[in-house]
Design an enzyme around this catalytic site. Structure first.
Site, PDB file in Angstrom:
ATOM      1  N   ILE A   6       0.841  -1.193   0.000  1.00 42.10           N
ATOM      2  CA  ILE A   6       0.000   0.000   0.000  1.00 42.10           C
ATOM      3  C   ILE A   6       0.876   1.243   0.000  1.00 42.10           C
ATOM      4  CG2 ILE A   6      -1.864   1.244   1.185  1.00 42.10           C
ATOM      5  CD1 ILE A   6      -2.466  -1.396   2.690  1.00 42.10           C
ATOM      6  N   ASN A  85      -2.541   4.323  -3.335  1.00 42.05           N
ATOM      7  CA  ASN A  85      -3.388   5.310  -2.675  1.00 42.05           C
ATOM      8  C   ASN A  85      -2.751   6.691  -2.597  1.00 42.05           C
ATOM      9  OD1 ASN A  85      -5.193   6.443  -0.357  1.00 42.05           O
ATOM     10  ND2 ASN A  85      -3.157   6.258   0.590  1.00 42.05           N
ATOM     11  N   TYR A 152      -4.703  18.329 -10.439  1.00 43.89           N
ATOM     12  CA  TYR A 152      -5.296  17.175  -9.760  1.00 43.89           C
ATOM     13  C   TYR A 152      -6.284  16.436 -10.660  1.00 43.89           C
ATOM     14  CZ  TYR A 152      -7.378  14.468  -5.922  1.00 43.89           C
ATOM     15  OH  TYR A 152      -7.824  13.457  -5.115  1.00 43.89           O
ATOM     16  N   LYS A 156      -5.606  12.619 -12.164  1.00 43.27           N
ATOM     17  CA  LYS A 156      -6.548  11.545 -11.830  1.00 43.27           C
ATOM     18  C   LYS A 156      -7.250  11.012 -13.086  1.00 43.27           C
ATOM     19  CE  LYS A 156      -6.058  10.979  -7.397  1.00 43.27           C
ATOM     20  NZ  LYS A 156      -5.537   9.698  -6.860  1.00 43.27           N
ATOM     21  N   THR A 189      -9.466  14.330   6.011  1.00 39.70           N
ATOM     22  CA  THR A 189      -8.033  14.064   5.934  1.00 39.70           C
ATOM     23  C   THR A 189      -7.249  15.371   5.920  1.00 39.70           C
ATOM     24  OG1 THR A 189      -8.063  14.096   3.520  1.00 39.70           O
ATOM     25  CG2 THR A 189      -8.435  11.959   4.587  1.00 39.70           C
TER      26      THR A 189
END
Length: 250
Positions: A6, A85, A152, A156, A189
């Protein structure tokens, strides 16, 4: 033995995914710039190994994964999963006012590192009869243009197309490998904190994101991680090439 690798396990969603997999007796290898002492010291059925790596450094990233692959090839593997991630949201800024070094680091972490890692990964296990599971964490920003999120959204979107293409290739080759996207939506977050600290001239929707926090609309990373981990613990439910969103469940 069951192993999961991960990226971005120092905090947030990556840390939550790692902990829950460890609770399910999966041995986790984490990659991040900072260590996660809580995971390293956790007394859980699954173990935790940490590789301190800056995914913006492509040479370092490649070296780290070559070491991980060398280690894993010596283990009696029952299952092997890769969860990519780690991501950056900065620079949050209109085009024409961005820092080139920030842009380079952004694209390295969000797109080039996953591409390099996936390439190494599929090559390393090419002659193995062990079906692999690879999941790339995406964002709704991949499918819509957001003022200030030009980097971003683009990175993505690139990750989405790359993931879909890899899944197509694996399906055509009949490898049995499963490659899919997971969209965690909005979570509480540090990345959200970065977003809220933006000026409106940099990010036009900043007030909306501040309201997500004040209105308690940000999901806890543990809740989001459980949606993905439940899927990972039952690989028969995973469809190669699927787009799986937390909104499908929560």
């Amino acid at each position: 033995m069951k192993y999961a690798v991960i990226t971005g396990t120092s905090k947030g969603l990556g840390a939550s995914i790692a902990k829950q997999l460890m609770e399910a007796s999966v041995h986790v290898i984490g990659i991040a710039r900072s260590e996660n002492k809580a995971l390293m010291d956790a007394d859980l059925p699954g173990s935790y190994q940490h590789y301190q790596t800056d995914l913006a450094d492509l040479e370092q990233t490649q070296q780290t994964f070559m070491e991980i692959i060398e280690f894993l090839k010596k283990q009696p593997l029952e299952s092997l999963q890769l969860v990519q991630n780690a991501a950056l949201v900065t620079p949050i800024e209109q085009v024409g006012k961005q820092d080139s070094k920030q842009l380079t680091a952004h694209v390295h972490v969000n797109l080039l590192s996953p591409m390099i890692i996936t390439n190494l990964w599929l090559d390393a296990w090419r002659d193995s009869d062990l079906p692999l599971v690879l999941v790339n964490v995406t964002s709704g920003a991949a499918n819509r243009s957001v003022y200030g999120w030009n980097a971003y959204g683009s990175s993505k979107a690139g990750l989405d197309r790359y993931t879909n293409t890899v899944a197509l290739e694996q399906d055509t080759l009949g490898t049995g490998n499963k490659v899919f996207l997971f969209d965690p939506s909005i979570m509480d977050t540090e990345m959200q904190g970065e977003i809220r600290s933006s000026d409106q001239s940099q990010f036009a929707d900043v007030e909306q994101f501040k309201n997500y926090k004040t209105d308690n609309k940000l999901r806890d990373t543990d809740d989001v991680a459980k949606v993905l981990v439940d899927r990972l613990l039952d690989e028969t439910t995973i469809q190669n090439g699927e787009y799986y969103s937390v909104k499908d469940v929560l």
